[in-house]
Design a protein around this motif. Structure first.
Motif, PDB file in Angstrom:
ATOM      1  N   GLY A  63      -8.564   8.289   6.922  1.00 28.72           N
ATOM      2  CA  GLY A  63      -7.478   7.491   7.480  1.00 28.72           C
ATOM      3  C   GLY A  63      -6.836   6.557   6.460  1.00 28.72           C
ATOM      4  O   GLY A  63      -7.392   6.298   5.389  1.00 28.72           O
ATOM      5  N   GLU A  64      -5.644   6.049   6.809  1.00 28.70           N
ATOM      6  CA  GLU A  64      -4.844   5.253   5.880  1.00 28.70           C
ATOM      7  C   GLU A  64      -5.522   3.944   5.487  1.00 28.70           C
ATOM      8  O   GLU A  64      -5.405   3.502   4.348  1.00 28.70           O
ATOM      9  N   GLU A  65      -6.235   3.301   6.404  1.00 33.61           N
ATOM     10  CA  GLU A  65      -6.850   2.010   6.074  1.00 33.61           C
ATOM     11  C   GLU A  65      -7.957   2.166   5.035  1.00 33.61           C
ATOM     12  O   GLU A  65      -8.036   1.385   4.082  1.00 33.61           O
ATOM     13  N   ALA A  66      -8.814   3.185   5.206  1.00 33.68           N
ATOM     14  CA  ALA A  66      -9.886   3.422   4.234  1.00 33.68           C
ATOM     15  C   ALA A  66      -9.307   3.789   2.871  1.00 33.68           C
ATOM     16  O   ALA A  66      -9.796   3.323   1.831  1.00 33.68           O
ATOM     17  N   VAL A  67      -8.244   4.606   2.866  1.00 37.80           N
ATOM     18  CA  VAL A  67      -7.584   4.960   1.610  1.00 37.80           C
ATOM     19  C   VAL A  67      -6.995   3.709   0.961  1.00 37.80           C
ATOM     20  O   VAL A  67      -7.075   3.513  -0.256  1.00 37.80           O
ATOM     21  N   GLY A  68      -6.404   2.825   1.788  1.00 42.75           N
ATOM     22  CA  GLY A  68      -5.838   1.584   1.265  1.00 42.75           C
ATOM     23  C   GLY A  68      -6.885   0.691   0.625  1.00 42.75           C
ATOM     24  O   GLY A  68      -6.653   0.120  -0.448  1.00 42.75           O
TER      25      GLY A  68
ATOM     26  N   SER B  76       0.392   3.767  -3.634  1.00 45.22           N
ATOM     27  CA  SER B  76      -0.392   4.029  -4.847  1.00 45.22           C
ATOM     28  C   SER B  76      -1.282   5.263  -4.734  1.00 45.22           C
ATOM     29  O   SER B  76      -1.674   5.838  -5.759  1.00 45.22           O
ATOM     30  N   GLY B  77      -1.624   5.658  -3.508  1.00 43.50           N
ATOM     31  CA  GLY B  77      -2.534   6.789  -3.330  1.00 43.50           C
ATOM     32  C   GLY B  77      -1.845   8.089  -2.973  1.00 43.50           C
ATOM     33  O   GLY B  77      -2.479   9.155  -3.036  1.00 43.50           O
ATOM     34  N   VAL B  78      -0.559   8.031  -2.608  1.00 46.10           N
ATOM     35  CA  VAL B  78       0.161   9.237  -2.220  1.00 46.10           C
ATOM     36  C   VAL B  78       1.436   9.419  -3.052  1.00 46.10           C
ATOM     37  O   VAL B  78       1.598  10.408  -3.759  1.00 46.10           O
ATOM     38  N   LEU B  79       2.348   8.441  -2.986  1.00 47.84           N
ATOM     39  CA  LEU B  79       3.655   8.612  -3.614  1.00 47.84           C
ATOM     40  C   LEU B  79       3.577   8.649  -5.140  1.00 47.84           C
ATOM     41  O   LEU B  79       4.144   9.550  -5.774  1.00 47.84           O
TER      42      LEU B  79
ATOM     43  N   ARG C 271      -7.166  14.187  -2.360  1.00 51.60           N
ATOM     44  CA  ARG C 271      -6.414  13.105  -1.716  1.00 51.60           C
ATOM     45  C   ARG C 271      -5.976  13.479  -0.309  1.00 51.60           C
ATOM     46  O   ARG C 271      -6.012  12.661   0.604  1.00 51.60           O
ATOM     47  N   ILE C 272      -5.554  14.734  -0.148  1.00 55.50           N
ATOM     48  CA  ILE C 272      -5.140  15.189   1.186  1.00 55.50           C
ATOM     49  C   ILE C 272      -6.319  15.135   2.142  1.00 55.50           C
ATOM     50  O   ILE C 272      -6.209  14.639   3.270  1.00 55.50           O
ATOM     51  N   GLN C 273      -7.472  15.625   1.669  1.00 59.51           N
ATOM     52  CA  GLN C 273      -8.674  15.597   2.505  1.00 59.51           C
ATOM     53  C   GLN C 273      -9.084  14.159   2.828  1.00 59.51           C
ATOM     54  O   GLN C 273      -9.436  13.842   3.970  1.00 59.51           O
ATOM     55  N   PHE C 274      -9.048  13.300   1.827  1.00 66.39           N
ATOM     56  CA  PHE C 274      -9.442  11.898   2.008  1.00 66.39           C
ATOM     57  C   PHE C 274      -8.546  11.219   3.037  1.00 66.39           C
ATOM     58  O   PHE C 274      -9.023  10.519   3.938  1.00 66.39           O
ATOM     59  N   MET C 275      -7.232  11.430   2.918  1.00 68.97           N
ATOM     60  CA  MET C 275      -6.296  10.810   3.843  1.00 68.97           C
ATOM     61  C   MET C 275      -6.522  11.311   5.263  1.00 68.97           C
ATOM     62  O   MET C 275      -6.490  10.544   6.233  1.00 68.97           O
ATOM     63  N   ARG C 276      -6.757  12.592   5.405  1.00 66.25           N
ATOM     64  CA  ARG C 276      -6.911  13.174   6.742  1.00 66.25           C
ATOM     65  C   ARG C 276      -8.267  12.841   7.361  1.00 66.25           C
ATOM     66  O   ARG C 276      -8.373  12.660   8.566  1.00 66.25           O
ATOM     67  N   VAL C 277      -9.301  12.763   6.518  1.00 67.14           N
ATOM     68  CA  VAL C 277     -10.648  12.518   7.052  1.00 67.14           C
ATOM     69  C   VAL C 277     -10.899  11.035   7.304  1.00 67.14           C
ATOM     70  O   VAL C 277     -11.396  10.645   8.362  1.00 67.14           O
TER      71      VAL C 277
ATOM     72  N   LEU D 259      -0.360   0.098   3.523  1.00 69.04           N
ATOM     73  CA  LEU D 259       0.899   0.410   2.853  1.00 69.04           C
ATOM     74  C   LEU D 259       0.688   0.600   1.354  1.00 69.04           C
ATOM     75  O   LEU D 259       1.257   1.514   0.746  1.00 69.04           O
ATOM     76  N   TYR D 260      -0.149  -0.250   0.766  1.00 71.62           N
ATOM     77  CA  TYR D 260      -0.448  -0.094  -0.661  1.00 71.62           C
ATOM     78  C   TYR D 260      -1.162   1.234  -0.910  1.00 71.62           C
ATOM     79  O   TYR D 260      -0.924   1.891  -1.922  1.00 71.62           O
ATOM     80  N   GLY D 261      -2.030   1.627   0.011  1.00 74.07           N
ATOM     81  CA  GLY D 261      -2.717   2.906  -0.116  1.00 74.07           C
ATOM     82  C   GLY D 261      -1.752   4.081  -0.115  1.00 74.07           C
ATOM     83  O   GLY D 261      -1.921   5.041  -0.869  1.00 74.07           O
TER      84      GLY D 261
END
Length: 505
Positions: free
Chosen positions: A34-39, A274-277, A26-32, A269-271
């Motif tokens: 970005g927040e919109e793709a994760v969302g 639901s994807g971090v917190l 998840r850390i790699q995904f968020m950093r590589v 924001l949903y990302g």
């Protein structure tokens, strides 16, 4: 009892490892990406899980329970027949629901979610379903014969492969400014990792079958009725649970749009939520998850042989361990959750919700073992209805609160917590009626009081922020351990049991 504890311990270690690896992913995904793709990915993922639930129809849980009962009665010759019937049911549901899911994607993406960017990720998610359904059957078999190692290793293999792909493959596939395609590539990585995991399970399954080729096989087809009598109530609860999760991003995005938040901002924001917190809050849930997986065959076997003392012993041990896990998790996340979200994921927006959700998620940690006990003791239908009520409460409160301009995402977070409370308390109330289990609300009261005492007293005696994050978390954990020892919730026998497990392993 030793087999139950050893199987649980092995699965705990495995799930802890997979969750730890999942955080790296998840850390790699968020950093590589970005927040919109994760969302976008996190918005599409609940739909994939819902479609998978339709195809599985609760059959893996039914396999585990039926096989555990047959094994307890010494009727192992019927196990291959059970797997053939379960496979037939899954193929039938797949033929019906997979094409229907594909046809439903355009309406889901463009109308319900209001964001056509999710369609590519949704199509890739549907491609995972047949692979995941096969894996579910084999996992059910191994759970039924209490072979936890195979399931554990398959999860570890899956996570390691995902991390390798997200680290070395995804950066080469990313298209700058094209978050929908980047989210679809991430879903494709999930497909490849799931495929490798299932291949490992199939290898172990056929290897296990070869070892038992001398055992006389049952020639008659195993009837569908025993499987469906367990699968349908179980699938009802799981389907509704996944359906409410499926509706969650839809209602979240709709409600925030009514409150004046744009589609792209709401998806991002949903990302984050639901994807971090939520995953961060659920990291310690590897303990109750392992217990819930082992409990179904363990409690089913005890119930099938009418061994009430063993049934009560296993139920109480599972619930006590889950309550203690919840107390430690709630204390650490309440005091340090904000700092952990910022440090690990470099997320500032929404990180303060950790302290809001931590006291509530204590009850999440007891939820899955409670439901597994209800399934194994014949109260699956009641457990299903509890999940229904909790899901309805969450969605209703989310729509009302999140659509208020003054609350927005805070209202959605409150609704998620409210749903957890409703389902957990209803599970406890249902289990109290089971005299064989002899469990009630008092089992969870003192661990929760210990968490509250730690949250209040720890900053008074040792101010927060003077040390590094890891040291701070260890201090809070140690403080809670002292409180639990004083209140008699952690005993000397617990340390001796852990010592024996380590020695024997």
């Amino acid at each position: 009892m030793s087999t139950f504890i050893r199987g649980t311990a092995i699965l705990m270690v495995a799930v802890f490892t997979t969750k730890l690896l999942g955080f790296v992913y998840r850390i790699q995904f968020m950093r590589v990406a970005g927040e919109e793709a994760v969302g976008i990915y996190m918005t599409a993922y609940p739909a994939f899980i819902f479609f998978l639930s339709l195809v599985q129809l609760g059959v893996p849980v039914a396999i585990a329970k039926v096989i555990a009962e047959l094994k307890a009665k010494g009727e192992t010759a019927k196990l291959p027949a059970v797997m053939k019937t379960a496979t037939f049911i899954t193929i039938l549901t797949g033929v019906v629901f997979i094409p229907a899911s594909i046809l439903f994607v355009p309406y889901l993406a463009e109308t319900l979610l209001g964001n056509s960017a999710t369609s590519s990720a949704l199509y890739v998610g549907i491609a995972i379903i047949p692979i995941a359904a096969i894996g579910g059957l084999v996992r059910g078999y191994f759970q039924g014969i209490v072979r936890i190692e195979e399931t554990a290793w398959s999860q570890i293999i899956e996570q390691i492969f995902r991390i390798a792909l997200i680290t070395w493959m995804l950066p080469n596939l990313l298209i700058e400014g094209n978050s929908p395609m980047n989210a679809a590539y991430a879903m494709g990585i999930t497909l490849l990792a799931e495929g490798l995991s299932v291949l490992y399970l199939l290898y172990k399954y056929h290897k296990h079958k070869r070892k038992e080729r001398n055992v006389k096989k049952e020639t008659h087809r195993y009837p569908m009725e025993p499987l469906l009598s367990i699968a349908l109530p179980s699938s009802g609860s799981r389907l509704f649970g996944t359906f409410t999760w499926f509706l969650e991003p839809i209602i979240f995005l709709r409600a925030l749009s009514m409150a004046g938040v744009g589609a792209v901002a709401a998806t991002s924001l949903y990302g984050v939520i639901s994807g971090v917190l939520i995953p961060l809050l659920l990291f310690p849930s590897f303990i109750p998850y392992a217990l819930s997986v082992v409990l179904v065959p363990a409690v089913s076997g005890a119930a099938a042989t009418s061994n009430k003392s063993k049934l009560k012993e296993r139920v109480h041990l599972a619930l006590r361990l889950s309550a203690l896990t919840g107390a430690f998790a709630a204390a650490v996340f309440y005091v340090h959750g904000h700092a952990m979200a910022v440090k690990l994921f470099r997320v500032s927006d929404g990180a303060h919700y950790m302290s809001l959700l931590a006291p509530i998620f204590f009850f999440y940690y007891i939820q899955s073992p409670l439901y597994s006990i209800l399934q194994a003791t014949g109260d699956a239908k009641a457990g299903m209805m509890n999940s229904v009520y909790g899901g309805i409460a969450k969605l209703g409160v989310m729509f009302v609160l999140a659509s208020q301009p003054g609350l927005q995402e805070t209202g959605a977070v409150l609704a998620i917590g409210f749903g957890v409370l409703v389902t957990s308390f209803l599970h406890i109330a249902t289990l109290r009626k089971n005299k064989a289990a002899a469990a009630g609300f008092t089992m969870f009261a003192l661990p929760y009081v210990s968490f509250i005492a730690t949250a209040v007293l720890r900053p008074i005696f040792i101010p927060v922020g003077k040390f590094g994050l890891i040291t701070e978390c260890l201090i809070t954990t140690g403080f809670l351990l002292i409180v639990l020892l004083v209140l008699g919730q952690v005993k000397k026998n617990d340390f001796l049991m852990v010592k024996r497990l380590i020695k024997n392993y």
